[in-house]
Design a protein around this motif. Sequence first.
Motif, mmCIF file in Angstrom:
data_model
loop_
_atom_site.group_PDB
_atom_site.id
_atom_site.type_symbol
_atom_site.label_atom_id
_atom_site.label_comp_id
_atom_site.label_asym_id
_atom_site.label_seq_id
_atom_site.Cartn_x
_atom_site.Cartn_y
_atom_site.Cartn_z
ATOM 1 N N ILE A 142 0.854 -1.190 0.000
ATOM 2 C CA ILE A 142 0.000 0.000 0.000
ATOM 3 C C ILE A 142 0.890 1.240 0.000
ATOM 4 N N GLY A 143 0.469 2.283 -0.709
ATOM 5 C CA GLY A 143 1.224 3.525 -0.713
ATOM 6 C C GLY A 143 0.314 4.734 -0.691
ATOM 7 N N ILE A 144 0.792 5.823 -0.084
ATOM 8 C CA ILE A 144 0.119 7.118 -0.149
ATOM 9 C C ILE A 144 1.138 8.175 -0.538
ATOM 10 N N ASP A 145 0.653 9.231 -1.171
ATOM 11 C CA ASP A 145 1.528 10.306 -1.622
ATOM 12 C C ASP A 145 0.707 11.583 -1.726
ATOM 13 N N ASN A 146 1.408 12.714 -1.828
ATOM 14 C CA ASN A 146 0.770 13.997 -2.113
ATOM 15 C C ASN A 146 -0.371 14.288 -1.132
ATOM 16 N N VAL A 147 -0.072 14.176 0.170
ATOM 17 C CA VAL A 147 -1.074 14.457 1.204
ATOM 18 C C VAL A 147 -1.268 15.969 1.325
ATOM 19 N N GLN A 148 -2.511 16.395 1.262
ATOM 20 C CA GLN A 148 -2.836 17.818 1.386
ATOM 21 C C GLN A 148 -4.038 17.991 2.304
ATOM 22 N N VAL A 149 -3.965 18.974 3.193
ATOM 23 C CA VAL A 149 -5.109 19.372 4.005
ATOM 24 C C VAL A 149 -5.280 20.869 3.797
ATOM 25 N N ARG A 150 -6.405 21.245 3.245
ATOM 26 C CA ARG A 150 -6.626 22.648 2.902
ATOM 27 C C ARG A 150 -7.951 23.130 3.487
ATOM 28 N N VAL A 151 -8.081 24.438 3.567
ATOM 29 C CA VAL A 151 -9.300 25.072 4.057
ATOM 30 C C VAL A 151 -10.064 25.624 2.870
ATOM 31 N N VAL A 152 -11.322 25.238 2.758
ATOM 32 C CA VAL A 152 -12.171 25.687 1.661
ATOM 33 C C VAL A 152 -13.153 26.703 2.202
#
Length: 336
Positions: free
Chosen positions: A262-272
């Motif tokens: 399993i892999g994850i990449d390009n994690v982003q947490v933004r405010v909309v």
Amino acid sequence: MTVTTTNTTIQLAFTPGVNNVSYSVAYSAGGAPQTLSPGPTTSPITITGLTPGTVYNITLQSVCAGGITSTLLAGRALTTGTPQAAAYAALPYTESFEGPWVNGLSTRDLPTANWRNTPATGDDSWRREDDGFASGGWQYQPNESPTPDFPTPPYVIRSSVGAHSARFHTFGAEKGLQGKLDLYLNMSGTGNKVLSFDYINPSGQDSLVVRVSTDGGATFGKSVLKALNNSTFTNKTVSIASSSATTVVRFLATSDFGDDDIGIDNVQVRVVTATRNEALAATVSLSPNPAHGRFTLGVPAGRLHTATATLSNALGQVVQQRQPTCPPRAATPSST
């Protein structure tokens, strides 16, 4: 050699060699190595000023008369006590796992100080995709290259952004074992928070779920997202309902001891942020309501040429996103 530790010290005890003049000792918790100076001349050797609950890499080499050195000895030692608390990152936040990971409870087990990794080592631990065998003790490194029994390596696509990603070694972990990669965030600001990341898991019964804690990781709510199989890196997006300054987002992987990782990449947490136009909202219609399978969205002519319609489920996960085909505004007749 005997190694003993306290919260802030590591002591090395050994029988000195007959012709040893001094000892070269270096230690590091993931950054640049530090060297004891002046070089110790006898046993035991004590390294002081260390951080509690932290793994240190240590090298020891004896220096004989005439400057002749012995074989370099290398090892690890974990100081006692509670590890340093994770730092809560401000929003917006982005992590693509490009830099070298830092030491937490083990060698290069954390992407940055904003993360925690449980367990810190072993096949069920997370690592940067190219480093788990060296720093995490993962098994089956020969299968990284094609073999007759396993012609396809367990982690073929290495990243979605840049050159690296975070990887969970389900190929080596026994079925049912779990690895937790936790991101600590300050989400106290206003606005809607959205988490997105790229995910890969080509096959099998292994999975990844995302859970959220608002009390610094003491308790976690139900899963806000569950991901199963994606043959290539695929974007996942979910709303995070938190305004806590001590929010923890957990990426929880479960192993099936299968043929890939399993892999994850390009994690982003933004405010909309968004504003509501009440007059416009009053002219938009949805029918039937409630709907099952299909519905019709009615919009006023000429008003929404650049609008985007987003359909989300009860968990806040985006199901579809489309740009409506809106009829043009009728031309105003000209007078002659």
